[in-house]
Design an enzyme around this catalytic site. Structure first.
Site, PDB file in Angstrom:
ATOM      1  N   GLU A 102       0.831  -1.197   0.000  1.00 28.23           N
ATOM      2  CA  GLU A 102       0.000   0.000   0.000  1.00 28.23           C
ATOM      3  C   GLU A 102       0.871   1.254   0.000  1.00 28.23           C
ATOM      4  OE1 GLU A 102      -1.423   1.316   4.294  1.00 28.23           O
ATOM      5  OE2 GLU A 102      -1.787  -0.841   4.060  1.00 28.23           O
ATOM      6  N   VAL A 127       1.995   6.061   9.229  1.00 31.49           N
ATOM      7  CA  VAL A 127       2.327   4.646   9.197  1.00 31.49           C
ATOM      8  C   VAL A 127       1.059   3.819   9.405  1.00 31.49           C
ATOM      9  CG1 VAL A 127       2.779   4.435  11.682  1.00 31.49           C
ATOM     10  CG2 VAL A 127       3.971   2.916  10.085  1.00 31.49           C
ATOM     11  N   HIS A 128       1.060   2.613   8.867  1.00 32.86           N
ATOM     12  CA  HIS A 128       0.001   1.643   9.105  1.00 32.86           C
ATOM     13  C   HIS A 128       0.676   0.404   9.694  1.00 32.86           C
ATOM     14  CE1 HIS A 128      -3.472  -0.999   7.301  1.00 32.86           C
ATOM     15  NE2 HIS A 128      -3.479  -0.970   8.633  1.00 32.86           N
ATOM     16  N   ILE A 129       0.529   0.228  11.000  1.00 32.79           N
ATOM     17  CA  ILE A 129       1.165  -0.891  11.696  1.00 32.79           C
ATOM     18  C   ILE A 129       0.501  -2.201  11.268  1.00 32.79           C
ATOM     19  CG2 ILE A 129       1.544  -1.946  13.964  1.00 32.79           C
ATOM     20  CD1 ILE A 129       3.322   0.493  13.370  1.00 32.79           C
TER      21      ILE A 129
END
Length: 342
Positions: free
Chosen positions: A98, A148-150
């Site tokens: 992504e 951010v996307h953890i």
């Protein structure tokens, strides 16, 4: 002759000291727009209706450039003004990848420099954080936004490693870009802000949203999990007047089922700077008004007072900002008044 020259000099000094830029008013949001750019289910008019309530957005789960560019065009069409866009390359270790994106209203914000994906030598992140520096137009305020996307994983333990590693990322930002600009870390962290894994980052930053939830459940009006958040550097100096969750189904008048299918299963989280306001009160949850809350802060001095402090009732209405507790005041960059009892 000498006294006249001195008088003119004093006048110039007075004018310089009395001049100040307008307060930095800004509406900032972080939003996981679930799989933006994949499929044909998304309602871009609805997405733009929500995003257009803000001036600057950090967006996660951007699947294609076409998806985020389509949202940019729809925003420009619906607001009648230009929007800036910056997005990363596709990020991810596996076939799932992504992009991260920043969207901003060009009349309020400008991109300055330093757009970069984290150089993750330790391979700590499945999707490395993305950051850049921005300025609030008409003010002297600049800030570094990071998003951010953890990774979610199968278990909570799968997420904690990346959350712990965020401290290393934060230190990397400071080492490479200095401490002149406050840092906003915006994202979907897949972990509540009170989890112990946040301990390393809490030494240098604090979350703005500590209550409520930001993911849409299948039942109308019900939300689960406070995974989305905005973390600010301690002592950031920004005039944060409000923060919370923007429950967009109330704005659209949609059910959760329809909202999840055509918009996202995440609601945006937001912060407001200065006197900025959101014009959709039915969708706003968690706002700190200028007079609400038992803790009173002075917007001018950045000092807060408890009810037992001598100066609690002396703060003028114009400068007064309320907080639900001392933790919220500290997270907003305020410090305790020196004359408060120990």
């Amino acid at each position: 002759m000498g006294s006249a020259w001195f008088s003119r000099l004093l006048l110039v000094v007075f004018l310089l000291l009395s001049f100040s830029l307008p307060a930095a008013e800004l509406r900032v949001a972080s939003w996981n727009i679930e799989r933006l750019g994949h499929g044909n289910q998304k309602s871009y008019p609805a997405l733009a209706e929500i995003a257009g309530r803000f001036d600057f957005l950090a967006i996660q789960e951007v699947m294609t450039a076409e998806g985020i560019q389509r949202l940019q065009r729809k925003l420009e069409q619906q607001t009648g003004e230009p929007w800036g866009l910056l997005f990363s390359e596709p990020l991810g270790r596996s076939t799932y990848r992504e992009k991260y994106a920043f969207l901003w209203r060009e009349s309020r914000v400008e991109y300055v420099d330093g757009a970069v994906v984290y150089i993750d030598d330790a391979d700590a992140f499945a999707r490395e954080p993305f950051s850049a520096r921005f300025a609030v137009k008409g003010s002297d305020v600049t800030f570094r936004a990071a998003t951010v996307h953890i990774v979610y994983g199968r278990y909570v333990a799968d997420r904690t490693e990346e959350v712990i590693a965020l401290r290393g990322f934060w230190d990397w930002l400071v080492e490479n870009f200095g401490t002149d600009d406050p840092i906003m870390l915006l994202g979907d962290f897949n972990l509540a802000p009170d989890h112990t894994a946040w301990a390393p980052l809490r030494e240098v930053a604090a979350p703005l949203i500590t209550e409520g939830a930001s993911t849409l459940s299948s039942h109308d009006g019900h939300y689960a999990n406070l995974y989305d958040n905005i973390w600010l550097s301690k002592g950031h100096g920004l005039d944060v007047s409000a923060s919370g969750v923007f429950r967009f189904p109330a704005l659209l008048g949609w059910t959760h089922e329809k909202s999840r299918r055509h918009v996202s299963d995440h609601a945006p989280v937001y912060l407001l700077l200065g006197g900025a306001e959101l014009d959709a009160s039915e969708a706003v949850v968690g706002t700190q008004s200028s007079v609400a809350g038992p803790i009173r802060g002075n917007r001018s001095s950045r000092i807060y007072h408890r009810p037992d402090c001598p100066s609690y009732d002396t703060i003028g209405e114009r400068n007064r900002v309320g907080f639900p507790d001392e933790a919220a005041a500290l997270a907003a960059g305020y410090r305790l008044a020196g004359n408060c009892p120990d």
